[in-house]
Design an enzyme around this catalytic site. Structure first.
Site, mmCIF file in Angstrom:
data_model
loop_
_atom_site.group_PDB
_atom_site.id
_atom_site.type_symbol
_atom_site.label_atom_id
_atom_site.label_comp_id
_atom_site.label_asym_id
_atom_site.label_seq_id
_atom_site.Cartn_x
_atom_site.Cartn_y
_atom_site.Cartn_z
ATOM 1 N N ASP A 137 0.859 -1.187 0.000
ATOM 2 C CA ASP A 137 0.000 0.000 0.000
ATOM 3 C C ASP A 137 0.901 1.244 0.000
ATOM 4 O O ASP A 137 1.710 1.427 0.917
ATOM 5 C CB ASP A 137 -0.878 -0.039 1.255
ATOM 6 C CG ASP A 137 -1.796 1.174 1.356
ATOM 7 O OD1 ASP A 137 -1.706 2.081 0.507
ATOM 8 O OD2 ASP A 137 -2.602 1.202 2.294
ATOM 9 N N ASP A 155 0.238 7.852 -9.469
ATOM 10 C CA ASP A 155 -0.492 7.375 -10.645
ATOM 11 C C ASP A 155 -1.668 6.553 -10.133
ATOM 12 O O ASP A 155 -1.656 5.328 -10.144
ATOM 13 C CB ASP A 155 0.450 6.536 -11.516
ATOM 14 C CG ASP A 155 -0.170 6.182 -12.856
ATOM 15 O OD1 ASP A 155 -1.324 6.585 -13.109
ATOM 16 O OD2 ASP A 155 0.500 5.492 -13.642
#
Ligand code: SAM
Length: 285
Positions: A137, A155
């Site tokens: 994560d 992104d």
């Protein structure tokens, strides 16, 4: 019989593309991953029903997300990418010879595996010796980093589920800590037509944390409304002033980014400027 794929872009709006072939479909531990071959846009990566990248127009998004912040930094060396499992962003970053290291943190290993197989035009840089790829994560990864990076590129997919935290003020505070004294970050921030409040809120958060905040725009036909925004936060150099350097980009065959496009992308139409002014009511829609 014709087969069509529709993405529900918001309540009341869909984009529909003719599908030549469904190349791949799976449920990863994180999301549904689909690769389609479409008549208009070529191969298309779809995550949880949302178009992420197509062969026909991915260059706009990836060139702008990578080159605007990197060229705004006078001496970029170490870059962090969060998300970006299709590889298009890393491909663009690694065009810059002066970049020494690229750390990428993508939560879903399967997006990378599937992209390597079906989208080699995008996923062509993961084996570059300058790349380090982690499957974690990104929000947790960046939390304890202190002055490690010159440039951070987020992104991200749409701001829902596991990506929601990538659009939070706490996350931008973590990015501020993780950047060096002249560092800069960029994140995709959706459509100025369809995500007015989100853009205003993120711009407010970034302006409160970074001395310089900016928004630039680009046209991406397969993204909702076709007009896309990127928000940047910078500690020292103003990206709206244009590139501080373009390093090794000349003669690399870029199709969207240029120093002129860089500067002009920050010229915002009045309806977008209005989204950035606290207290202004966004136009209806
Ligand atoms: N250009 C795309 C768009 O805006 O549609 C984004 C593309 S890229 C495929 C987004 C990636 O972010 C996905 O592969 C997803 O798995 C990853 N992602 C989502 N949440 C994440 C998180 N919290 N940390 C790291 N990666 C994450």
């Amino acid at each position: 019989m014709d087969v069509w794929f529709s993405e529900l872009q918001c309540s009341g709006l869909k984009i529909t593309c003719k599908v030549l072939q469904t190349l791949h479909r799976e449920m990863s531990p994180f999301q549904e991953i689909v690769v389609l071959d479409t008549e208009m846009f070529g191969r298309m990566l779809v995550l949880d029903g949302a178009i992420q990248a197509t062969i026909a127009d991915e260059f706009v998004y990836h060139e702008m997300l990578a080159h605007v912040p990197i060229c705004s930094h006078p001496e970029p060396k170490d870059v962090l990418i969060i998300g970006g499992g299709d590889g298009g962003c890393a491909r663009e970053v690694l065009r810059h010879q002066q970049i020494e290291s690229v750390t990428q943190v993508e939560i879903d290993r399967r997006v990378v595996d599937v992209s390597r197989h079906f989208l080699p035009e995008l996923a062509c840089s993961f084996d570059d010796p300058r790349m380090s790829l982690y499957f974690e994560d990104g929000i947790a990864f960046v939390k304890d980093k202190e002055a490690c990076y010159d440039v951070i590129l987020v992104d991200a997919p749409d701001p829902v589920g596991m990506a929601a935290g990538l659009f939070s003020r706490e996350f931008y505070e973590s990015l501020h800590h993780a950047l060096r004294a002249d560092g800069i970050f960029a994140i995709q921030t959706e459509s100025p037509f369809l995500n007015k409040e989100l853009i205003g809120r993120i711009y407010g958060d970034v302006s409160a944390i970074f001395p310089i905040a900016g928004i630039c725009l680009a046209s991406v036909p397969t993204y909702p409304s076709g007009l896309w925004s990127f928000t940047l936060g910078s500690k020292k150099n103003d990206p709206a002033q244009g590139p501080a350097q373009t390093g090794s980009l000349t003669n690399q065959g870029l199709r969207y980014y240029s120093p002129e496009v860089h500067r002009s992308a920050f010229m915002l139409p009045p309806f977008v400027q209005c989204l950035l002014r606290k207290g202004d009511t966004p136009p209806p829609g």
